[in-house]
Design a protein around this motif. Structure first.
Motif, PDB file in Angstrom:
ATOM      1  N   LYS B 169       0.912  -1.223   0.121  1.00 29.07           N
ATOM      2  CA  LYS B 169      -0.069  -0.004   0.099  1.00 29.07           C
ATOM      3  C   LYS B 169       0.773   1.165  -0.341  1.00 29.07           C
ATOM      4  O   LYS B 169       0.766   2.049  -0.770  1.00 29.07           O
ATOM      5  CB  LYS B 169      -0.832   0.157   1.268  1.00 29.07           C
ATOM      6  CG  LYS B 169      -2.001   0.915   1.121  1.00 29.07           C
ATOM      7  CD  LYS B 169      -2.979   0.816   2.207  1.00 29.07           C
ATOM      8  CE  LYS B 169      -4.032   1.849   2.385  1.00 29.07           C
ATOM      9  NZ  LYS B 169      -4.554   1.741   3.540  1.00 29.07           N
ATOM     10  N   THR B 171       4.058   1.564  -0.966  1.00 25.58           N
ATOM     11  CA  THR B 171       4.984   1.859  -2.253  1.00 25.58           C
ATOM     12  C   THR B 171       4.242   1.938  -3.394  1.00 25.58           C
ATOM     13  O   THR B 171       4.716   2.318  -4.511  1.00 25.58           O
ATOM     14  CB  THR B 171       5.862   0.706  -2.209  1.00 25.58           C
ATOM     15  OG1 THR B 171       5.263  -0.734  -2.634  1.00 25.58           O
ATOM     16  CG2 THR B 171       6.836   0.279  -1.195  1.00 25.58           C
ATOM     17  N   GLY B 172       2.969   1.360  -3.456  1.00 25.71           N
ATOM     18  CA  GLY B 172       2.062   1.590  -4.716  1.00 25.71           C
ATOM     19  C   GLY B 172       2.227   0.307  -5.446  1.00 25.71           C
ATOM     20  O   GLY B 172       1.891   0.219  -6.478  1.00 25.71           O
ATOM     21  N   MET B 173       2.946  -0.760  -4.900  1.00 25.00           N
ATOM     22  CA  MET B 173       3.461  -1.991  -6.014  1.00 25.00           C
ATOM     23  C   MET B 173       2.345  -2.777  -5.764  1.00 25.00           C
ATOM     24  O   MET B 173       1.622  -2.992  -4.821  1.00 25.00           O
ATOM     25  CB  MET B 173       4.778  -2.844  -5.111  1.00 25.00           C
ATOM     26  CG  MET B 173       6.003  -2.224  -5.654  1.00 25.00           C
ATOM     27  SD  MET B 173       7.277  -3.358  -5.219  1.00 25.00           S
ATOM     28  CE  MET B 173       8.806  -2.359  -4.477  1.00 25.00           C
ATOM     29  N   SER B 174       2.015  -3.347  -6.965  1.00 27.53           N
ATOM     30  CA  SER B 174       1.072  -4.411  -6.982  1.00 27.53           C
ATOM     31  C   SER B 174       1.352  -5.720  -6.721  1.00 27.53           C
ATOM     32  O   SER B 174       2.813  -5.987  -6.594  1.00 27.53           O
ATOM     33  CB  SER B 174       0.459  -4.574  -8.514  1.00 27.53           C
ATOM     34  OG  SER B 174       1.710  -5.152  -9.343  1.00 27.53           O
ATOM     35  N   THR B 176       1.245  -8.544  -7.992  1.00 25.32           N
ATOM     36  CA  THR B 176       2.095  -9.341  -9.065  1.00 25.32           C
ATOM     37  C   THR B 176       3.283  -8.720  -9.192  1.00 25.32           C
ATOM     38  O   THR B 176       4.374  -9.765  -9.314  1.00 25.32           O
ATOM     39  CB  THR B 176       1.300  -9.060 -10.335  1.00 25.32           C
ATOM     40  OG1 THR B 176      -0.227  -9.288 -10.069  1.00 25.32           O
ATOM     41  CG2 THR B 176       1.726 -10.105 -11.271  1.00 25.32           C
ATOM     42  N   LEU B 177       3.738  -7.580  -9.127  1.00 28.23           N
ATOM     43  CA  LEU B 177       5.003  -6.943  -9.214  1.00 28.23           C
ATOM     44  C   LEU B 177       5.892  -7.486  -7.816  1.00 28.23           C
ATOM     45  O   LEU B 177       7.036  -7.876  -8.433  1.00 28.23           O
ATOM     46  CB  LEU B 177       5.000  -5.421  -9.130  1.00 28.23           C
ATOM     47  CG  LEU B 177       6.253  -4.727  -9.242  1.00 28.23           C
ATOM     48  CD1 LEU B 177       7.491  -5.039 -10.251  1.00 28.23           C
ATOM     49  CD2 LEU B 177       6.244  -3.132  -9.278  1.00 28.23           C
ATOM     50  N   ASN B 180       6.978 -11.048  -8.513  1.00 26.21           N
ATOM     51  CA  ASN B 180       7.975 -11.130  -9.823  1.00 26.21           C
ATOM     52  C   ASN B 180       9.158 -10.703  -9.451  1.00 26.21           C
ATOM     53  O   ASN B 180      10.247 -11.520  -9.423  1.00 26.21           O
ATOM     54  CB  ASN B 180       7.434 -10.310 -11.096  1.00 26.21           C
ATOM     55  CG  ASN B 180       6.250 -10.894 -11.598  1.00 26.21           C
ATOM     56  OD1 ASN B 180       5.977 -12.196 -11.600  1.00 26.21           O
ATOM     57  ND2 ASN B 180       5.691 -10.090 -12.550  1.00 26.21           N
ATOM     58  N   LEU B 181       9.198  -9.578  -8.373  1.00 23.76           N
ATOM     59  CA  LEU B 181      10.659  -9.137  -7.711  1.00 23.76           C
ATOM     60  C   LEU B 181      10.979 -10.654  -6.846  1.00 23.76           C
ATOM     61  O   LEU B 181      12.215 -10.510  -6.971  1.00 23.76           O
ATOM     62  CB  LEU B 181      10.225  -7.789  -7.029  1.00 23.76           C
ATOM     63  CG  LEU B 181      11.537  -7.209  -6.409  1.00 23.76           C
ATOM     64  CD1 LEU B 181      12.242  -6.641  -7.539  1.00 23.76           C
ATOM     65  CD2 LEU B 181      10.916  -6.058  -5.446  1.00 23.76           C
ATOM     66  N   ALA B 184      12.307 -13.121  -8.896  1.00 28.61           N
ATOM     67  CA  ALA B 184      13.523 -12.782  -9.686  1.00 28.61           C
ATOM     68  C   ALA B 184      14.669 -13.031  -8.627  1.00 28.61           C
ATOM     69  O   ALA B 184      15.889 -13.088  -8.921  1.00 28.61           O
ATOM     70  CB  ALA B 184      13.607 -11.504 -10.130  1.00 28.61           C
ATOM     71  N   TYR B 185      14.564 -12.803  -7.385  1.00 30.91           N
ATOM     72  CA  TYR B 185      15.693 -13.118  -6.390  1.00 30.91           C
ATOM     73  C   TYR B 185      15.756 -14.197  -5.641  1.00 30.91           C
ATOM     74  O   TYR B 185      16.184 -14.486  -4.662  1.00 30.91           O
ATOM     75  CB  TYR B 185      15.791 -11.851  -5.721  1.00 30.91           C
ATOM     76  CG  TYR B 185      16.270 -10.635  -5.996  1.00 30.91           C
ATOM     77  CD1 TYR B 185      17.722 -10.364  -6.069  1.00 30.91           C
ATOM     78  CD2 TYR B 185      15.538  -9.783  -6.977  1.00 30.91           C
ATOM     79  CE1 TYR B 185      18.178  -9.183  -6.882  1.00 30.91           C
ATOM     80  CE2 TYR B 185      15.934  -8.723  -7.619  1.00 30.91           C
ATOM     81  CZ  TYR B 185      17.211  -8.329  -7.347  1.00 30.91           C
ATOM     82  OH  TYR B 185      17.813  -7.441  -8.262  1.00 30.91           O
ATOM     83  N   GLU B 187      16.687 -17.885  -4.935  1.00 34.06           N
ATOM     84  CA  GLU B 187      18.039 -18.692  -5.120  1.00 34.06           C
ATOM     85  C   GLU B 187      17.679 -19.819  -5.931  1.00 34.06           C
ATOM     86  O   GLU B 187      16.896 -20.704  -5.650  1.00 34.06           O
ATOM     87  CB  GLU B 187      18.812 -19.118  -3.731  1.00 34.06           C
ATOM     88  CG  GLU B 187      19.149 -17.638  -3.268  1.00 34.06           C
ATOM     89  CD  GLU B 187      20.084 -16.924  -4.068  1.00 34.06           C
ATOM     90  OE1 GLU B 187      20.984 -17.326  -4.712  1.00 34.06           O
ATOM     91  OE2 GLU B 187      20.406 -15.632  -3.754  1.00 34.06           O
TER      92      GLU B 187
END
Lengths: 120, 187
Positions: B169, B171-174, B176-177, B180-181, B184-185, B187
């Protein structure tokens, strides 16, 4: 088809200035749509991190009453990362040399973002 | 959590708290002798809680309902079985505690109070049977430890989920984002 067009825009962008080292078009969810990145960079990480930074930039600009976000600029000792929206559903992320002429880089990125938003 | 994760939690918590089939049988064998005293244990537990200023606001308007739930849980402690359904139920209890915004120490503190009350009760029931007393106390300790582990696991997961919601809320990130983040990290 669309991917080819996006790759072509990125190719033009990277070719427009020797200062631009890499670029990518990313969905706002952080997934790569097209990219011209060096082999040592992980596409997934570049995509997700760029979209996340832009999202945070949006929120920061709004919270700190700076109006709507135009771009996020990160300066590191090895160069710059510039991120901007390309329409409502995509993000352009560009890596430039530390010696880059930022005015020209910004102009090139803006043109590329406009072209990308038309394709998407 | 899916059934596979609940099953993992069940086995992990059983191993950690030392719950064995013999203990489960012991607890079931205690049911008839403990049942007449359950309401008394519950009343005594809530009397102590009401004296704790930080706890009192969470109890005052719903004491009867809480006591009823507590009695039902006590019945399940002495009847089992301590399998997936029990784990799922206790996990939900942890969730409810989080949603009610109860401080995390309430669960461990409450379990300590209940353990003491049950030890006192078992001491009375088996005052002339020391071996049975030891066996009963061990079984009660294990199952209450098992229960606490499951509830705390839920508490931890729910707290993290709440913190993540806040982060998204702010950061405004969804979602899904964020996924995905994280992916991506991975291991």
């Amino acid at each position: 088809m669309r991917e080819d067009m996006l790759a072509s825009i990125l190719s033009d962008l990277n070719g427009s200035s020797a200062d631009i080292e890499a670029s990518a078009v990313i969905s706002t969810d952080g997934l790569i749509m097209a990219s011209l990145l060096p082999a040592n960079l992980d596409e997934d990480r570049v995509g997700a991190m760029s979209a996340a930074m832009l999202s945070l930039g949006d929120r920061t600009a709004s919270e700190l009453t700076r109006g709507s976000l135009e771009m996020v600029l990160i300066k590191g000792s090895q160069g710059y990362v510039v991120m901007t929206h390309a329409g409502e559903e995509a993000v352009v992320s560009v890596q430039a040399k530390s010696t880059a002429k930022l005015g020209l880089v910004f102009l090139d990125i803006k043109r590329a973002a406009e072209a990308i938003s038309k394709v998407i | 959590m899916d059934d596979r994760e609940y099953e993992q939690l069940l086995q992990y918590a059983k191993q950690f708290s030392g719950v064995t089939e013999d203990m489960e049988n012991t607890l079931q064998g205690l049911y008839e002798r403990v049942k007449p005293h359950m309401a008394e244990v519950t009343d005594s537990f809530y009397t102590v809680l009401l004296d704790i200023p930080k706890a009192e606001p969470f109890l005052i308007d719903r004491l009867d309902a809480l006591k009823e739930t507590h009695n039902r849980w006590m019945e399940s402690v002495f009847s089992g079985p301590f399998e997936l359904d029990y784990v799922k139920a206790m996990y939900r209890v942890g969730d409810v505690h989080v949603k009610a915004e109860l401080p995390v120490e309430f669960m461990a503190g409450s379990m300590a109070l209940i353990t003491t009350r049950l030890h006192q009760l078992l001491g009375t029931i088996f005052k002339d049977e020391p071996e049975k007393l030891i066996e009963s106390v061990s079984a009660v300790n294990s199952i209450l430890g098992f229960t606490l582990m499951v509830m705390q696991q839920s508490y931890e997961s729910s707290r993290l989920a709440e913190e993540l919601e806040k982060f998204l809320k702010i950061t405004g990130m969804s979602r899904t984002l964020f996924d995905n983040l994280a992916s991506a990290y991975k291991e």
